[in-house]
Each structure stands twice: as structure tokens, then as C-alpha cells.
Design a protein around this motif. Structure first.
Motif, PDB file in Angstrom:
ATOM      1  N   UNK A  21      -0.484  49.249 -15.245  1.00 52.11           N
ATOM      2  CA  UNK A  21      -0.409  50.588 -15.840  1.00 52.11           C
ATOM      3  C   UNK A  21       1.045  50.966 -16.123  1.00 52.11           C
ATOM      4  N   UNK A  22       1.939  50.656 -15.182  1.00 54.95           N
ATOM      5  CA  UNK A  22       3.347  50.983 -15.355  1.00 54.95           C
ATOM      6  C   UNK A  22       3.918  50.278 -16.574  1.00 54.95           C
ATOM      7  N   UNK A  58       9.002  60.124 -19.975  1.00 53.56           N
ATOM      8  CA  UNK A  58      10.258  59.994 -19.236  1.00 53.56           C
ATOM      9  C   UNK A  58      10.086  60.500 -17.802  1.00 53.56           C
ATOM     10  N   UNK A  59       9.316  61.557 -17.644  1.00 55.02           N
ATOM     11  CA  UNK A  59       9.074  62.102 -16.305  1.00 55.02           C
ATOM     12  C   UNK A  59       8.264  61.119 -15.472  1.00 55.02           C
ATOM     13  N   UNK A  60       7.243  60.571 -16.062  1.00 54.36           N
ATOM     14  CA  UNK A  60       6.377  59.629 -15.342  1.00 54.36           C
ATOM     15  C   UNK A  60       7.136  58.346 -15.014  1.00 54.36           C
ATOM     16  N   UNK A  61       7.976  57.908 -15.939  1.00 54.77           N
ATOM     17  CA  UNK A  61       8.717  56.654 -15.763  1.00 54.77           C
ATOM     18  C   UNK A  61      10.057  56.850 -15.055  1.00 54.77           C
ATOM     19  N   UNK A  62      10.271  58.068 -14.520  1.00 55.28           N
ATOM     20  CA  UNK A  62      11.468  58.379 -13.726  1.00 55.28           C
ATOM     21  C   UNK A  62      12.766  58.207 -14.521  1.00 55.28           C
ATOM     22  N   UNK A  84       6.517  54.011 -24.011  1.00 61.21           N
ATOM     23  CA  UNK A  84       7.809  54.695 -24.096  1.00 61.21           C
ATOM     24  C   UNK A  84       8.700  54.046 -25.138  1.00 61.21           C
ATOM     25  N   UNK A  85       8.767  52.700 -25.117  1.00 63.90           N
ATOM     26  CA  UNK A  85       9.611  52.004 -26.084  1.00 63.90           C
ATOM     27  C   UNK A  85       9.100  52.201 -27.511  1.00 63.90           C
ATOM     28  N   UNK A  86       7.781  52.228 -27.669  1.00 59.53           N
ATOM     29  CA  UNK A  86       7.209  52.416 -29.010  1.00 59.53           C
ATOM     30  C   UNK A  86       7.551  53.803 -29.544  1.00 59.53           C
ATOM     31  N   UNK A  87       7.405  54.821 -28.702  1.00 64.89           N
ATOM     32  CA  UNK A  87       7.703  56.186 -29.149  1.00 64.89           C
ATOM     33  C   UNK A  87       9.196  56.355 -29.417  1.00 64.89           C
ATOM     34  N   UNK A 100      17.374  60.419 -19.540  1.00 63.59           N
ATOM     35  CA  UNK A 100      16.812  60.415 -20.896  1.00 63.59           C
ATOM     36  C   UNK A 100      16.049  61.702 -21.171  1.00 63.59           C
ATOM     37  N   UNK A 101      15.310  62.160 -20.155  1.00 66.86           N
ATOM     38  CA  UNK A 101      14.523  63.385 -20.311  1.00 66.86           C
ATOM     39  C   UNK A 101      15.421  64.576 -20.637  1.00 66.86           C
TER      40      UNK A 101
END
Length: 384
Positions: free
Chosen positions: A1-2, A45-49, A9-12, A53-54
Motif C-alpha cells: 500500500x505504501x 504528502x501528509x500520509x507519506x510523511x 504521489x510521483x504521478x501527481x 513538501x506539504x
């Protein structure tokens, strides 16, 4: 899932790159999808810490993040710190501080919050004196030491508007050091209630001097020995040297001497804004066999000049001060000027010397067991 979230994230981020480049001709999304992309990316960004970047995304002027949606998401998912960053990016400092208050008090938790240091940095950098004042008033009840750091960032006008009595009640329990800082700031800002706390401030200085000169440590003993022996050596060369004069001469080289000069300046000021009996009691409890000149000044103020003279001659060995008190009562620097009726000491005859005062000093000097010192003092006195 991670891994999937990182891929997304990279796609967006790739999609955002197309938007920033202004080339949407072959983009796999419609132009009106940009806010959705940006808002989703912030959540990722929040989920991926990805804290940095956030925040950079929130501050980016080209960002199309829907702030209300992001804030609502962070609030519901208990990302309180990220919620505050959204508000911070919007310039809602009051909203940020309300969240940080709850985090500082432990009502909410968030590991990304930088704690007291981050809070203080934000408040100190704000241009709003009303905000700094409000935060100072709140913080006094939470962390006195931290609140005093904010006190230094308040203008004189803001300090003058502080409810000093309530702050005093909160700080008093923390001891002398924070109280000194607070009262000294009130005085520098000319707070209308500042002089009300002068007695406490002087007593705090007395206890500070006790710790500097009189505690049972090699450093304190060395400090006291240096001051007392230094005066004795200087006095041996000049019997008319007063301890006050010597104290001022060494004040730049000694923290303790500088503080004693400061205390004496308060005690000998024309406008008395302290309780002399309270301060005298404190000195006699904490530094009775050391702070003689301060005790003498207070005794004169309390109309006990005879006791002051006895103290100066027989305990302090400050003969020049006693002579100045008795023989030059109209001098601006004489302790006699501190008495309740200083005008009564003045004489209309220039260079007038009171014979009774001279006789009194002679009797005291002749009673000394040190014949050499006695002879020198008597000779010097008669040569005047």
C-alpha cells in the motif's frame, strides 16, 4: 500500500509539473482538475510523511489547493499540525495559535509539532503587538520561563498595559529570578504599578548578593574576600575613602559590586518607593555582617542615624562614611540627606563643623584596640 501511495504521489507531481510548465495540450487530465490534483497531493504528502513538501505546496502561489477541503481533511484525520500549516499559509495566525495551544497543553498530540520553540518563534516573529501581548498573558499560566522570553518582545506601551498584579501572582511562586526579570521590565517601561514591587525587587537583589558573596563555596568566599580586602588596602592608602566610592570604582569588574551599586542607587534615590523596614529586615536576615552601607542608609531613612554611625564605625570600618554623615550633613552625597528632616542638618555657615560630632567620633576612635589605626584616624580627623 505504501508503494502505491508513493507511486501516486510521483504521478501527481508529474501532473503538477505539466501545469507549472503551462503545457496541458497532451495532459491526461482536464484543466479544471488542477485543484483536485493539488489538494490530493497535499493529502498524500501528509500520509507519506513529507512535511517539507506539504508546507512548500501550501505556500506556493501557483498552488490550487482547496484550503478548506485540506483543512477539513487534516482535522478529521487528527493531523492537527498540518491543519495549522494550512491556516498559517492562509495568514490565520490566531487559528494557528489556538491549535498550538491545545498541543502545548496536551489536549491534542501531533508528533510533527515543534513544541514550545516553534510556538515562540512564530509569536516572536509576528508584527502584531496585540498578539504578542495576548500570548504572553496566556503563557504566564503555562510556562513562566517561556513567557519571559515573550516579554522581551513587547514594546514599552504593551508592557505598560499588562495587568501586573495578576502576572505577579503567577510568577511569584517561581522564585526570585523570574520576578526580577518581570519587575525590571515593568520599571524600564514605566509601568504605573512598577514601583509597587520595588521592595520585592530589592529583597531579591539582597538574596542574589547573598548567593554571590556569602554561600559556602570557594567562588563566593573568593568574591567576598576580594571586595573586602580590596577596600581595606585602598583605605589604608586613603583614610577618607568611603566604601561607596570604592564600590563604584570596582563595579565594572565585579557583577556583585555592580549589583550593590544598583541597590544603593535605589535606596538613596530622592523618591522613595519601597518599604525600608522590610528591606532592612531582609538584609539583617540574609547578609547582616556584610551589607553594612545598605543597612546604614536604611537606618538613616528610618530616623536611626545614631545606629547607622555605630554600624559604620564599629562594624563596617567605613570611617569616612561615618564622618561624611556627621560632619558634612548638607553634602549632596551624605547619608544625612536621606533622613526624615534633612534640612535640619544644614548650616548657614560655610565649612561649619559640628564640635559635638567631632567629639563623638574622637571618643569612638580612641576606644579602638588597634592603637595605630586609632592614632591615624584621630590625627586625620583633627587635621580637617
Amino acid at each position: 500500500m505504501a508503494n502505491l501511495l508513493e507511486v501516486l504521489e510521483r504521478y501527481l507531481e508529474f501532473c503538477r509539473g505539466l501545469v507549472r510548465a503551462g503545457d496541458l495540450s497532451d495532459a491526461p487530465f482536464a484543466p479544471d482538475a488542477v485543484p483536485v490534483i493539488d489538494t490530493t497531493l497535499v493529502r498524500l504528502y501528509a500520509v507519506n510523511l513529507q512535511k517539507d513538501k506539504l508546507y512548500a505546496m501550501l505556500l506556493d502561489p501557483s498552488s490550487a489547493v482547496v484550503s478548506d477541503l485540506a483543512a477539513d481533511y487534516f482535522q478529521k484525520t487528527e493531523h492537527y499540525y498540518y491543519h495549522s500549516l494550512v491556516l498559517k499559509a492562509q495568514g490565520d495566525i490566531r487559528g494557528v495559535l489556538e491549535i498550538w495551544h491545545r498541543l502545548l497543553l496536551g489536549e491534542q498530540t501531533d508528533r510533527w509539532f515543534g513544541g514550545m520553540e516553534e510556538y515562540l518563534q512564530l509569536v516572536q516573529l509576528t508584527d502584531s503587538q496585540s498578539t504578542v501581548l495576548a500570548e504572553f498573558s496566556w503563557l504566564v499560566g503555562v510556562d513562566v520561563g517561556a513567557s519571559l522570553r515573550l516579554l522581551a518582545h513587547l514594546s514599552d506601551d504593551s508592557v505598560a498595559s499588562i495587568d501586573a498584579d495578576s502576572v505577579f501572582a503567577a510568577i511569584e511562586r517561581q522564585g526570585d529570578r523570574p520576578m526580577r526579570v518581570f519587575i525590571e521590565r515593568l520599571l524600564s517601561a514605566k509601568h504605573p504599578r512598577a514601583t509597587r514591587y520595588m521592595t520585592y525587587l530589592v529583597n531579591a537583589y539582597v538574596r542574589q548578593l547573598r548567593d554571590y558573596y556569602m554561600v559556602d563555596t570557594p567562588e563566593a568566599q573568593s568574591n567576598r574576600s576580594a571586595l573586602e580586602n580590596g577596600f581595606k588596602c585602598a583605605q589604608a592608602e586613603n583614610l577618607r575613602l568611603r566604601f561607596r566610592t570604592y564600590l563604584e570604582s570596582v563595579s565594572r569588574m565585579s557583577e556583585g559590586a555592580a549589583l550593590r551599586v544598583q541597590v544603593l542607587a535605589i535606596l538613596t534615590a530622592r523618591q522613595k518607593c519601597y518599604d525600608p523596614s522590610d528591606i532592612l529586615e531582609c538584609i539583617q536576615q540574609e547578609t547582616a555582617d556584610f551589607m553594612y552601607i545598605e543597612q546604614a542608609a536604611l537606618l538613616v531613612i528610618m530616623d536611626k542615624a545614631d545606629d547607622a554611625i555605630d554600624l559604620l564605625v564599629n562594624k563596617a570600618g567605613d570611617y569616612a562614611e561615618a564622618e561624611h554623615l556627621l560632619l558634612s550633613p548638607d553634602s549632596p552625597s551624605s547619608l544625612a540627606r536621606l533622613g526624615p528632616c534633612p534640612a535640619a542638618h544644614q548650616s548657614s555657615t560655610p565649612n561649619y563643623i559640628d564640635a559635638d560630632a567631632v567629639l563623638r567620633l574622637l571618643r569612638m576612635y580612641l576606644a579602638f584596640k588597634d592603637d595605630d589605626l586609632s592614632a591615624r584616624l584621630v590625627t586625620d580627623l583633627l587635621d580637617r
